[in-house]
Design an enzyme around this catalytic site. Structure first.
Site, short mmCIF file in Angstrom:
data_model
loop_
_atom_site.label_atom_id
_atom_site.label_comp_id
_atom_site.label_asym_id
_atom_site.label_seq_id
_atom_site.Cartn_x
_atom_site.Cartn_y
_atom_site.Cartn_z
N TYR A 149 -1.00 -0.96 -10.57
CA TYR A 149 -1.22 -2.27 -9.94
C TYR A 149 -2.63 -2.76 -10.19
CZ TYR A 149 -2.61 1.16 -6.35
OH TYR A 149 -3.13 2.24 -5.67
N TYR A 162 0.85 -1.19 0.00
CA TYR A 162 0.00 0.00 0.00
C TYR A 162 0.89 1.24 0.00
CZ TYR A 162 -3.64 -3.34 0.77
OH TYR A 162 -4.48 -4.41 0.59
N SER A 163 0.53 2.21 -0.87
CA SER A 163 1.32 3.44 -0.96
C SER A 163 1.09 4.29 0.29
CB SER A 163 0.89 4.28 -2.16
OG SER A 163 0.92 3.51 -3.32
P1 FAD Z 1 -6.79 -10.35 -2.86
O1 FAD Z 1 -7.24 -11.28 -1.81
O2 FAD Z 1 -5.35 -10.35 -3.21
O3 FAD Z 1 -7.67 -10.55 -4.14
C1 FAD Z 1 -7.48 -9.69 -5.28
C2 FAD Z 1 -8.76 -9.72 -6.11
O4 FAD Z 1 -8.97 -11.03 -6.57
C3 FAD Z 1 -10.00 -9.31 -5.30
O5 FAD Z 1 -10.79 -8.45 -6.10
C4 FAD Z 1 -10.72 -10.58 -5.04
O6 FAD Z 1 -12.12 -10.41 -5.08
C5 FAD Z 1 -10.26 -11.44 -6.20
N1 FAD Z 1 -10.18 -12.84 -5.74
C6 FAD Z 1 -9.47 -13.32 -4.73
N2 FAD Z 1 -9.61 -14.66 -4.64
C7 FAD Z 1 -10.44 -15.00 -5.65
C8 FAD Z 1 -10.99 -16.21 -6.11
N3 FAD Z 1 -10.69 -17.38 -5.52
N4 FAD Z 1 -11.80 -16.19 -7.18
C9 FAD Z 1 -12.11 -15.04 -7.80
N5 FAD Z 1 -11.62 -13.86 -7.42
C10 FAD Z 1 -10.81 -13.84 -6.35
N6 FAD Z 1 -4.22 -0.85 -3.01
C11 FAD Z 1 -4.89 0.15 -2.36
O7 FAD Z 1 -6.09 0.00 -2.02
N7 FAD Z 1 -4.24 1.32 -2.02
C12 FAD Z 1 -2.93 1.54 -2.32
O8 FAD Z 1 -2.39 2.61 -2.01
C13 FAD Z 1 -2.22 0.50 -3.01
N8 FAD Z 1 -0.92 0.66 -3.34
C14 FAD Z 1 -0.25 -0.32 -4.01
C15 FAD Z 1 1.08 -0.11 -4.36
C16 FAD Z 1 1.78 -1.09 -5.06
C17 FAD Z 1 3.22 -0.84 -5.44
C18 FAD Z 1 1.12 -2.31 -5.38
C19 FAD Z 1 1.86 -3.40 -6.13
C20 FAD Z 1 -0.19 -2.53 -5.03
C21 FAD Z 1 -0.91 -1.54 -4.34
N9 FAD Z 1 -2.24 -1.72 -3.98
C22 FAD Z 1 -2.91 -0.71 -3.33
C23 FAD Z 1 -2.97 -2.99 -4.23
C24 FAD Z 1 -2.90 -3.88 -2.96
O9 FAD Z 1 -1.57 -4.30 -2.75
C25 FAD Z 1 -3.77 -5.14 -3.05
O10 FAD Z 1 -3.44 -5.81 -4.24
C26 FAD Z 1 -5.26 -4.85 -3.01
O11 FAD Z 1 -5.63 -4.20 -1.80
C27 FAD Z 1 -6.05 -6.17 -3.09
O12 FAD Z 1 -5.61 -7.02 -2.08
P2 FAD Z 1 -6.61 -8.00 -1.32
O13 FAD Z 1 -5.80 -8.83 -0.40
O14 FAD Z 1 -7.76 -7.25 -0.73
O15 FAD Z 1 -7.21 -8.84 -2.48
#
Ligand code: FAD
Length: 399
Positions: free
Chosen positions: A399, A198-199
């Protein structure tokens, strides 16, 4: 008699403690040398041709690791790692060869960076960032001191402003860096959840100046593990944090720097940090800040209310909405084109820095808009972009 020199190889490896398993390296590798299992992303030494295409897109730098070996680590060995093995002890007689290998790799990295349109470097005036101070095995613990909804109650997307307090623990960040969040619990097959990035959305001296805290802008992803964990955290909850990460997408300290910031959604986080830094540190700086911010509707634009209050003198704002009933769809690239005269003049200025942050798909649209703007001003955008990247003045984080 000198010991015989053994055949040495420089093997490309990925640091499992820092890697966030975002798949970028595997998607980027043109020869399919990068692969993964449920544990690690690894590089197959028998395929990797050291083309370096994977190095700059990696958001954490975990990909930029090398070991000089006599026998390459197998895929099975790399899949089992929880940390990188130390560099193996090599014979004194091999030292000359090690140096030659190191020079060769450095040369390859340089060549690859040229092919990528310039080496991604930090702005010359940026401060030196601290990276990888905390990792999965040694995380920092922060306390949640605030969790506020940024989007309107009825809006489709739930984006939150979350404040993390590190107390007396040092956690130095610069504007533009990210941190890792370790979601508690395990996946369906019993493995610990992966770290998510997260940024940082606050200035280097904290959300509240000098209070040892920082802010994040987090969008709740339906079904997402870490975003739901963060968005639901109550005040007082403890969170495990890794990082900081990022050594190039950094705020330029030069007061003469013009900064064009282009974002969608939570891509606004680093730009909130940039703006706050400029406001606190040098509100009368001669450099201009210009923001192009895309959202579906005003009620879904994070920080919409507070942004209205930032004076135009400090920050020029262009909000672009793609789903307002009765209005034409406007995306950031459309507004860049309609502001062509201003944008072209800024791009022609060697003090101008461009930052793009947000959804993965936005980079190509923005690039085409810049190409159009430059064409209208008889400027070669492809060449200018290389120059800007090499000078640390063109940065993309999607991302
Ligand atoms: P995850 O659990 O990783 O899932 C990702 C997506 O896949 C979701 O939409 C989920 O519904 C879907 N999913 C998961 N499992 C399944 C499944 N079995 N079947 C179907 N779909 C599925 N995010 C921010 O909000 N703010 C920031 O400032 C930010 N900065 C970032 C900076 C960088 C450099 C990077 C690389 C990423 C950044 N992100 C940011 C993105 C953040 O890191 C996450 O990727 C984001 O919050 C999603 O993570 P999560 O664990 O909630 O989702």
């Amino acid at each position: 008699m000198n010991a015989p020199t053994r055949e040495l190889l420089k093997q490309h490896v990925i640091d499992p403690e820092i890697c966030i398993r975002c798949n970028t390296c595997e998607e980027t590798c043109p020869v399919d040398a990068v692969t993964h299992d449920g544990n690690n992303y690894v590089v197959d030494a028998s395929i990797c041709n050291h083309c370096m295409d994977c190095i700059s897109p990696c958001p954490t730098g975990s990909i930029d690791n090398w070991r000089v070996v006599t026998t390459p680590y197998s895929l099975a060995e790399q899949f089992s790692w929880s940390e990188l093995p130390a560099q193996e002890e090599l014979e004194a007689a091999d030292s000359g060869t090690i140096e030659a290998l190191e020079q060769e790799i450095e040369g390859l990295l340089e060549e690859a960076r040229k092919g990528l349109g310039g080496k991604p470097v930090a702005p010359h005036s940026a401060s030196k960032p601290t990276v990888n101070l905390y990792n999965r095995n040694k995380p920092a613990t922060a306390t949640v001191t605030g969790n506020f909804r940024l989007t309107e109650a009825g809006a489709e997307s739930d984006v939150r402003h979350i404040i993390l307090d590190f107390g007396d623990l040092p956690f130095p960040v610069l504007e533009g860096q990210s941190i890792g969040i370790v979601p508690p619990g395990t996946t369906a097959d019993g493995k610990p959840h992966l770290v998510r990035l997260y940024s940082v959305a606050s200035a280097r001296d904290g959300e509240k100046p000098n209070a040892g805290n920082l802010a994040l802008t987090v969008k709740r992803e339906p079904g997402g593990v870490c975003s739901n964990y963060l968005c639901d955290l109550p005040r007082g909850a403890k969170v495990e944090v890794t990082g900081p990460f990022g050594a190039t997408f950094l705020y330029p300290n030069d007061p003469a720097a013009n900064i064009i910031m282009i974002c969608t959604g939570t891509g606004s986080a680093p730009f909130r940090a940039f703006t706050e830094r400029r406001r606190r540190d040098m509100p009368d700086a001669p450099g201009r800040l210009l923001l192009f911010f895309g959202a579906r509707r005003p009620e879904e634009l994070p920080y919409f209310g507070p942004l209205q209050k930032v004076p135009e003198k400090l920050l020029g704002k262009h909000f672009c909405y793609s789903r307002v009933p009765g209005q034409p769809r406007t995306y950031v690239q459309d507004r860049i084109r309609s502001e062509a005269a201003t944008v072209a003049a800024l791009l022609n200025d060697p003090n101008t820095h461009v930052y793009v942050c947000g959804l993965k798909g936005m980079e190509s649209g923005v690039n085409e808009a810049f190409a159009d703007v430059c064409r209208g001003a008889s400027v070669d955008w492809a060449a200018l972009r290389v120059t800007m990247r090499e000078a640390g003045r063109y940065h993309v984080e999607t991302y």
